[in-house]
Motif scaffolding. Structure first.
Motif, short mmCIF file in Angstrom:
data_model
loop_
_atom_site.label_atom_id
_atom_site.label_comp_id
_atom_site.label_asym_id
_atom_site.label_seq_id
_atom_site.Cartn_x
_atom_site.Cartn_y
_atom_site.Cartn_z
N ALA A 147 11.82 13.91 40.62
CA ALA A 147 11.97 14.96 41.62
C ALA A 147 11.03 14.79 42.79
O ALA A 147 11.18 15.45 43.81
N ARG B 78 20.68 24.46 38.41
CA ARG B 78 20.38 23.14 38.96
C ARG B 78 19.81 23.24 40.38
O ARG B 78 18.86 22.53 40.73
N SER C 271 16.12 24.31 40.27
CA SER C 271 15.33 23.61 39.26
C SER C 271 14.37 22.62 39.92
O SER C 271 14.77 21.82 40.77
N ASP D 61 25.27 25.70 37.75
CA ASP D 61 25.05 25.19 39.11
C ASP D 61 23.85 25.87 39.75
O ASP D 61 23.04 25.22 40.44
N TYR E 69 22.82 19.62 48.67
CA TYR E 69 23.82 20.16 47.75
C TYR E 69 25.10 20.42 48.53
O TYR E 69 25.12 20.35 49.77
N ALA F 57 13.06 20.21 38.31
CA ALA F 57 13.43 18.90 37.77
C ALA F 57 14.48 18.21 38.64
O ALA F 57 14.56 16.98 38.66
N HIS F 58 15.30 18.99 39.34
CA HIS F 58 16.30 18.43 40.24
C HIS F 58 15.84 18.44 41.70
O HIS F 58 16.64 18.19 42.61
N PRO G 205 17.02 21.71 45.30
CA PRO G 205 17.90 21.36 46.43
C PRO G 205 18.13 22.48 47.43
O PRO G 205 18.49 22.21 48.58
N SER H 112 11.65 13.41 47.59
CA SER H 112 12.18 14.42 48.48
C SER H 112 11.66 14.15 49.88
O SER H 112 10.73 13.38 50.07
N PRO I 174 16.40 16.57 48.27
CA PRO I 174 17.83 16.52 47.94
C PRO I 174 18.63 17.65 48.59
O PRO I 174 18.06 18.67 48.96
#
Length: 700
Positions: free
Chosen positions: A265, A306, A309, A303, A290, A311-312, A315, A268, A288
């Motif tokens: 992660a 995510r 999150s 969704d 989306y 960890a992602h 976004p 970015s 990131p």
């Protein structure tokens, strides 16, 4: 005895007569005086008011290419009140509906839950008295099947509604924002989705239009019999932006490539392309990203988890305007201007030693390199730190103990627009930070109790996994607990090279470099360019306001620009620009490498071109990307190549010149709208012509 009896009978007769008179008077009032009003009320018991949603306005780029628009789609809604009146509170109806839609019953039930504390998405944020959308984009075949089983599905509605479409997927997601149900915007009917972020939220009043209405007479089964009265919706206006879709695609591709090399992660970043002459944003991206269409029809819990999150990579955050990092050596344009204003000659001779000692601490040059004597032109080209440490230390000594410190570097930083929001027409912008004596004391007073507690305990949870980091944090906590309120010479030294507590957003840095490039004009950037009505009339032009002038002489600005033009040729960015045709497009820029304990360096590159007649500024930041030349500068090179069509690429913006005028827009009648449904059998518009749409999502 006879006389009292007659008296009582007379009183009774009089009372009866009065009662009859009152009754007759009341009947006359109800039937004659108020007859029309009660007739209307009786009629209203058999009429329903249907909201006819307005077609939401398009968002287009500077060439008229659509970035967001409405298209017609079949939507299924459920009347919660109707289900609650059933013996099983609608469980059987939801089961049958779920089977026909091919979705889990639990998902439909979750969409009917009112949103509130502790309630996970999906849930319903609209009015409890309105039908709740449970499925969007339903095929007409499924819609017809639902209509055939209307007797088994009380409270279920099938309706044709406008649905927001983002034809370019994730492109410009953070710029555009998204729609979500909630409190209605100006003119939006009922619980129609409204803008919740980005341009969709900022220009909600312009884009939303005004909902219409239709009053229809219904029979006992809820079937529409006839229309009593109707008010047509007013479509929303078109928002023309200064964004160029092709440049935006180039920027996002370059940013994704640069940030994608960083594991996890931590990969970015953000990038901004700005017209330095007008203050308009040509491209703005975060990674990131989306797809905004994930919100269409109500976002699923998976969704939403995510998008929020860590960890992602979170976004949903627009890192170009909300991300804040130390600017590192890109900040040296501020320090150079401040030093020159304080009396240090630009062409003076300064020692770029390997280190510079302040008190008991040695401040090292990058890599400890001793580069000898040089002027400020060379200091910017090779990004010497120790020269700026000396400037900061000497200016700090002049201020130390003064009743009213001058703080020349902080004043210059604020003059460049740092420490305050740029005022861009996007919601949620961060202000960055320009630390000084006042800020440090206020921060110390606010955090002293916790800081001293940390100094005593020594971060035991961190020590279990990373003893060295725990020791470092404990030492910092002890120092801050004792005298964290003091603005020290070390603070000033870190400030001079964009480290320590100073943080900026990529947009703030782009605005500062644009001001440097254009001769000193500081703009409040704008993404929106014009609001255009459905008839093609320009309702409002949007001009970036001028917010200030740099207090820097033209000679100093020209000196700094000339030095930055050498950075990609022989300076710190030379490896990234090796082979780049700088003779065709001379790029001027500055690398930055922001250090952070326990993490990889943050990579920066701030630039403008052409260096001799600047038109565009490009700023790139990649979190944990390494040195400025390792991640950000190569990404900036890719962006410049894409804009001008270099390195074998097709030019996204030939000549690097944004269009001077507005694109042509297609107007539609202000009576265009979409019909709404009353119950299943009252569904209209599935095959009708009024308010129908073509394959491109435009009203016919």
């Amino acid at each position: 005895m006879r006389r009292p009896t007659r008296s009582r009978l007379l009183v009774v007769h009089l009372l009866v007569a009065v009662l009859f008179l009152v009754l007759l008077g009341r009947l006359w009032q109800v039937q004659v005086l108020d007859g029309d009003r009660y007739a209307r009320m009786a009629a209203e018991n058999h009429t329903r008011r249907v909201v006819v949603p307005a077609v939401r306005g398009e968002i287009v780029d500077d060439r008229g290419r659509p970035l967001a628009r409405d298209r017609a789609a079949v939507r299924v809604s459920v009347d919660r009140a109707a289900l609650d009146r059933l013996p099983d509170r609608g469980r059987a109806v939801l089961s049958r509906l779920a089977e026909l839609l091919g979705r889990p019953r639990e998902e439909l039930a979750a969409r009917l839950r009112p949103c509130g504390p502790g309630v996970n998405k999906p849930c319903w944020a609209g009015s409890p008295y309105e039908p709740v959308p449970v499925a969007g984009g339903v095929s007409e075949r499924v819609a017809l099947r639902l209509m055939e089983r209307e007797d088994d599905l009380p409270g279920v509605r099938v309706e044709r509604r406008p649905v927001r479409e983002y034809p370019r997927g994730t492109l410009a997601a953070h710029l555009l924002g998204y729609l979500a149900p909630g409190s209605s915007g100006a003119g939006r009917g009922g619980a129609e989705p409204t803008g919740r972020d980005g341009l969709e939220a900022q220009y909600e009043d312009d884009l939303s239009g005004r909902a219409g209405s239709r009053e229809v007479v219904v029979d006992s089964a809820g079937r529409a019999v006839r229309t009593v009265r109707e008010r047509a919706p007013v479509p929303g206006a078109t928002l023309v932006t200064s964004i160029d879709a092709r440049v935006q695609a180039v920027v996002e591709k370059a940013l994704k490539r640069a940030a994608g090399r960083v594991a996890g992660a931590a990969g970015s970043g953000a990038a901004v392309v700005m017209d330095v002459r007008t203050g308009r944003i040509v491209a703005l991206a975060g990674y990131p990203a989306y797809d905004p269409s994930v919100w269409t029809g109500g976002i699923r819990q998976a969704d939403y988890a995510r998008l929020t999150s860590e960890a992602h990579g979170l976004p949903l955050i627009s890192r170009a305007i909300q991300g804040q990092w130390p600017p590192a050596s890109t900040w040296k344009i501020v320090s150079t201007a401040a030093a020159a204003r304080a009396g240090y000659p630009l062409d003076g001779h300064y020692d770029c030693s390997g280190s510079y000692r302040i008190g008991d601490r040695s401040f090292r040059n990058f890599g400890g390199a001793n580069l000898g004597g040089m002027d400020l032109h060379r200091a910017l080209v090779v990004s010497c730190d120790t020269i700026f440490y000396r400037f900061a230390h000497r200016l700090w000594l002049k201020d130390d103990g003064a009743p009213r410190p001058a703080d020349p570097m902080q004043h210059m930083a604020r003059a460049f627009g740092f420490g305050v929001r740029t005022g861009v027409d996007l919601p949620g912008e961060a202000a960055g930070r320009v630390p000084d004596r006042t800020w440090k004391r206020e921060t110390w007073e606010r955090t002293r109790k916790q800081t001293c507690a940390d100094a005593r305990t020594g971060y035991p949870s961190v020590a279990r996994t990373d003893p060295r980091r725990a020791a470092y944090l404990t030492a910092i906590a002890k120092e801050n607990c004792d005298h964290g309120y003091l603005w020290t010479a070390g603070d000033a030294a870190n400030f001079s090279i964009g480290q320590g507590d100073v943080v900026v957003t990529p947009l703030q840095l782009a605005r500062a470099y644009a001001a440097l490039a254009n001769g000193g004009t500081l703009f409040s950037p704008r993404v929106g360019r014009a609001v255009v009505g459905r008839d093609g009339r320009v309702l409002r032009e949007i001009t970036p306001p001028v917010t200030g002038r740099l207090p820097v002489p033209d000679r100093t600005l020209a000196y700094i620009r000339h030095a930055l033009a050498e950075v990609p040729r022989s300076g710190t960015a030379a490896p990234a620009f090796a082979g780049f045709p700088l003779d065709k497009v001379p790029v001027a820029g500055k690398t930055g490498t922001a250090e952070a304990y326990g993490a990889a360096d943050t990579s920066w590159f701030a630039s403008f071109a052409p260096a001799d007649h600047p038109r565009l500024a490009v700023v790139v930041v990649v979190s944990e990307g390494g040195t400025g030349a390792e991640a950000a500068a190569p990404a900036a090179r890719e962006i410049w190549s894409g804009i001008y069509g270099l390195d074998g690429r097709r030019a996204a913006l030939p000549g690097g010149r944004p269009p001077a005028g507005l694109p042509e827009t297609t107007g539609v009648s202000e009576t265009d709208g979409l019909p709404a449904a009353i119950g299943l059998s009252g569904t209209t518009g599935l095959s009708g012509t009024r308010g129908s749409w073509d394959d491109t999502g435009r009203p016919r």
